[in-house]
Scaffold this active site. Structure first.
Site, PDB file in Angstrom:
ATOM      1  N   LYS A 116      41.105  77.082 -12.203  1.00  0.00           N
ATOM      2  CA  LYS A 116      40.409  78.281 -12.455  1.00  0.00           C
ATOM      3  C   LYS A 116      40.235  78.692 -13.952  1.00  0.00           C
ATOM      4  O   LYS A 116      39.199  79.033 -14.236  1.00  0.00           O
ATOM      5  CB  LYS A 116      41.091  79.614 -11.876  1.00  0.00           C
ATOM      6  CG  LYS A 116      41.288  79.500 -10.538  1.00  0.00           C
ATOM      7  CD  LYS A 116      41.294  80.898  -9.872  1.00  0.00           C
ATOM      8  CE  LYS A 116      41.148  80.756  -8.242  1.00  0.00           C
ATOM      9  NZ  LYS A 116      41.524  81.906  -7.593  1.00  0.00           N
ATOM     10  N   LYS A 199      37.687  72.123  -1.560  1.00  0.00           N
ATOM     11  CA  LYS A 199      38.286  73.213  -0.803  1.00  0.00           C
ATOM     12  C   LYS A 199      37.263  74.285  -0.143  1.00  0.00           C
ATOM     13  O   LYS A 199      36.678  74.799  -1.193  1.00  0.00           O
ATOM     14  CB  LYS A 199      39.344  73.727  -1.211  1.00  0.00           C
ATOM     15  CG  LYS A 199      40.515  74.569  -0.277  1.00  0.00           C
ATOM     16  CD  LYS A 199      41.482  75.364  -1.056  1.00  0.00           C
ATOM     17  CE  LYS A 199      40.833  76.683  -1.684  1.00  0.00           C
ATOM     18  NZ  LYS A 199      41.819  77.648  -1.921  1.00  0.00           N
ATOM     19  N   LYS A 202      36.538  81.321  -0.830  1.00  0.00           N
ATOM     20  CA  LYS A 202      35.650  82.380  -0.588  1.00  0.00           C
ATOM     21  C   LYS A 202      35.118  82.869  -1.829  1.00  0.00           C
ATOM     22  O   LYS A 202      34.198  83.740  -2.098  1.00  0.00           O
ATOM     23  CB  LYS A 202      36.510  83.685  -0.110  1.00  0.00           C
ATOM     24  CG  LYS A 202      37.867  83.984  -1.134  1.00  0.00           C
ATOM     25  CD  LYS A 202      38.345  85.422  -0.678  1.00  0.00           C
ATOM     26  CE  LYS A 202      39.873  85.316  -0.207  1.00  0.00           C
ATOM     27  NZ  LYS A 202      40.613  84.677  -1.557  1.00  0.00           N
TER      28      LYS A 202
HETATM   29  P1  ATP Z   1      39.762  82.203  -3.930  1.00  0.00           P
HETATM   30  O1  ATP Z   1      38.571  81.188  -3.799  1.00  0.00           O
HETATM   31  O2  ATP Z   1      39.412  83.193  -4.408  1.00  0.00           O
HETATM   32  O3  ATP Z   1      40.691  81.119  -4.738  1.00  0.00           O
HETATM   33  P2  ATP Z   1      40.761  81.136  -1.326  1.00  0.00           P
HETATM   34  O4  ATP Z   1      39.507  81.262  -0.328  1.00  0.00           O
HETATM   35  O5  ATP Z   1      41.046  79.966  -1.791  1.00  0.00           O
HETATM   36  O6  ATP Z   1      40.341  81.974  -2.632  1.00  0.00           O
HETATM   37  P3  ATP Z   1      43.287  82.662  -1.165  1.00  0.00           P
HETATM   38  O7  ATP Z   1      43.047  83.845  -0.784  1.00  0.00           O
HETATM   39  O8  ATP Z   1      43.623  81.775  -2.154  1.00  0.00           O
HETATM   40  O9  ATP Z   1      41.795  81.689  -0.796  1.00  0.00           O
HETATM   41  O10 ATP Z   1      44.118  81.972   0.052  1.00  0.00           O
HETATM   42  C1  ATP Z   1      44.480  82.903   1.216  1.00  0.00           C
HETATM   43  C2  ATP Z   1      45.248  81.888   2.327  1.00  0.00           C
HETATM   44  O11 ATP Z   1      44.209  81.201   2.942  1.00  0.00           O
HETATM   45  C3  ATP Z   1      46.066  81.042   1.803  1.00  0.00           C
HETATM   46  O12 ATP Z   1      47.174  80.804   2.570  1.00  0.00           O
HETATM   47  C4  ATP Z   1      45.578  79.597   1.572  1.00  0.00           C
HETATM   48  O13 ATP Z   1      46.365  78.726   1.602  1.00  0.00           O
HETATM   49  C5  ATP Z   1      44.496  79.596   2.641  1.00  0.00           C
HETATM   50  N1  ATP Z   1      43.444  78.897   2.398  1.00  0.00           N
HETATM   51  C6  ATP Z   1      42.301  79.171   1.452  1.00  0.00           C
HETATM   52  N2  ATP Z   1      41.481  78.396   1.628  1.00  0.00           N
HETATM   53  C7  ATP Z   1      41.992  77.631   2.644  1.00  0.00           C
HETATM   54  C8  ATP Z   1      41.216  76.225   3.161  1.00  0.00           C
HETATM   55  N3  ATP Z   1      39.858  75.978   2.885  1.00  0.00           N
HETATM   56  N4  ATP Z   1      41.805  75.748   4.200  1.00  0.00           N
HETATM   57  C9  ATP Z   1      42.842  76.123   4.671  1.00  0.00           C
HETATM   58  N5  ATP Z   1      43.553  77.115   4.125  1.00  0.00           N
HETATM   59  C10 ATP Z   1      42.975  77.859   3.179  1.00  0.00           C
END
Ligand code: ATP
Ligand code: LTN
Length: 337
Positions: A116, A199, A202
């Site tokens: 980030k 990955k 969001k």
């Molecule tokens: P950001 O993009 O804002 O970093 P994110 O989409 O990675 O957000 P988080 O809020 O960081 O989501 O994660 C919330 C939960 O969802 C955590 O348990 C994380 O491990 C899980 N998670 C996030 N993205 C994935 C993915 N692509 N596959 C599986 N689990 C995920």
């Protein structure tokens, strides 16, 4: 004879964007699955969200939306404590104390911070660096036994465990429960539909890479149809050489509970097009009820507000107990009640 108390399970999502299929398969789905066996706390980490720039109106909407998604995905508000992180000020307070026991070196090594901060350029907020300490506070405040998260959070959980062990060593072994991480065997890392090596996230700037829980059936179908697949046409599971196909197979396996090998066998002689259409239909069927229930709850937020107030009160009582114990052990003078 009283039944022994259930162990504590806790998890959270950052309302920094609309929740994705990755959040559902890697996190929410497992929360709902495991909730009956644990004393559960689930919350939206708005204080984590503000470590990157947020539009105030969107942050507010997304915080409510995340909690509505939890319930729509099967989290039972009558049995779990649901709340918003900033409603329980003990989270920020314990984070300060933990800061005083965390090393710059350990935080510098965090992959998520490194990723980030590269995107943020020169102006990296201190909060982004400190993010994992607030997360450790979230977990340790409730004497948590189990934290179900996706693969990307493993390193943060390791830091939380290290901090708990360090503090227990300084201030007596029973200060904090050392938490275990639960990473689902399938679905822990759903990849972007546009870049199967990254990955699904969001906060991805390309909305075609992620399926959001709020996407319509048609949007889901279109995104999966456009998903980047690999050269060749044979449907086999080869993560290295066919990461796009592997991702679609993983999505199917995480939704249906079937083994990837079983799914691959069912596609013998078929083309990528079949895999995409059928994956899209499975995703549509899985997300439709979640989207509809979430929208219903968001029409009138009174029920959510009542529930969140109750959740924050209950969480605060529990958090205050741990915080007091920590303050007392450290030599801070407790306020007389
Ligand atoms: P950001 O993009 O804002 O970093 P994110 O989409 O990675 O957000 P988080 O809020 O960081 O989501 O994660 C919330 C939960 O969802 C955590 O348990 C994380 O491990 C899980 N998670 C996030 N993205 C994935 C993915 N692509 N596959 C599986 N689990 C995920
Ligand atoms: N950093 C986590 C969100 C998070 C969390 C937590 C997860 C904040 N506090 C406590 C589990 C337990 C993420 O998924 N980005």
């Amino acid at each position: 004879m009283n039944a022994s108390p259930k162990e504590v399970m806790l998890s959270a999502v950052t309302p920094s964007g609309l929740l994705t299929l990755g959040n559902y398969l890697g996190a929410l789905k497992n929360w709902a699955h495991l909730q009956n066996d644990y004393d559960c706390l689930f919350f939206a980490v708005d204080l984590h969200a503000i470590t990157t720039k947020q539009d105030p109106k969107e942050l507010r909407d997304r915080t409510y939306r995340a909690l509505a998604n939890y319930i729509a995905a099967g989290v039972d508000p009558d049995h779990c404590t649901l709340f918003i992180q900033s409603h329980v000020p003990e989270h920020a307070e314990l984070a300060w104390i933990l800061n005083c026991h965390t090393y710059m070196g350990e935080l510098s090594r965090m992959t998520q911070y490194k990723d980030k901060s590269t995107k943020e350029g020169q102006s990296i907020p201190v909060g982004l660096f400190d993010y994992p300490v607030l997360m450790a506070s979230d977990i340790l405040l409730y004497q948590t036994n189990l934290v179900p998260v996706g693969e990307d959070q493993k390193q943060h959980l390791e830091l939380t465990r290290d901090l708990a062990i360090r503090m227990n060593h300084h201030f007596d072994e029973d200060l904090f429960q050392v938490p275990e991480v639960f990473i689902p065997p399938v679905g822990a890392r759903i990849m972007s539909l546009q870049d199967p090596l990254a990955k699904m996230s969001k906060s991805d700037s390309d909305p075609h890479g992620s399926v959001y829980l709020s996407d319509s059936d048609d949007q889901i179908r279109k995104k999966i149809k456009r998903a980047v697949t690999d050269s060749g046409s044979e449907i086999i599971d080869d993560e290295q050489n066919k990461p796009g196909v592997h991702n679609l197979l993983t999505i199917q396996a995480a939704i249906t509970g079937k083994k990837i090998s079983e799914i691959v066998t069912s596609y013998a002689g078929k083309q990528y097009g079949h895999l995409k259409v059928e994956t899209a239909e499975l995703v549509v069927q899985a997300l439709k009820p979640i989207r509809e229930k979430s929208e219903e709850m968001l029409k009138d937020k009174t029920t959510l507000d009542t529930l969140l107030k109750k959740g924050a009160e209950s969480a605060s009582k529990r958090a205050a107990k741990t915080l007091k114990k920590v303050q007392d052990r450290m030599g801070l003078v407790l306020k007389k009640s």
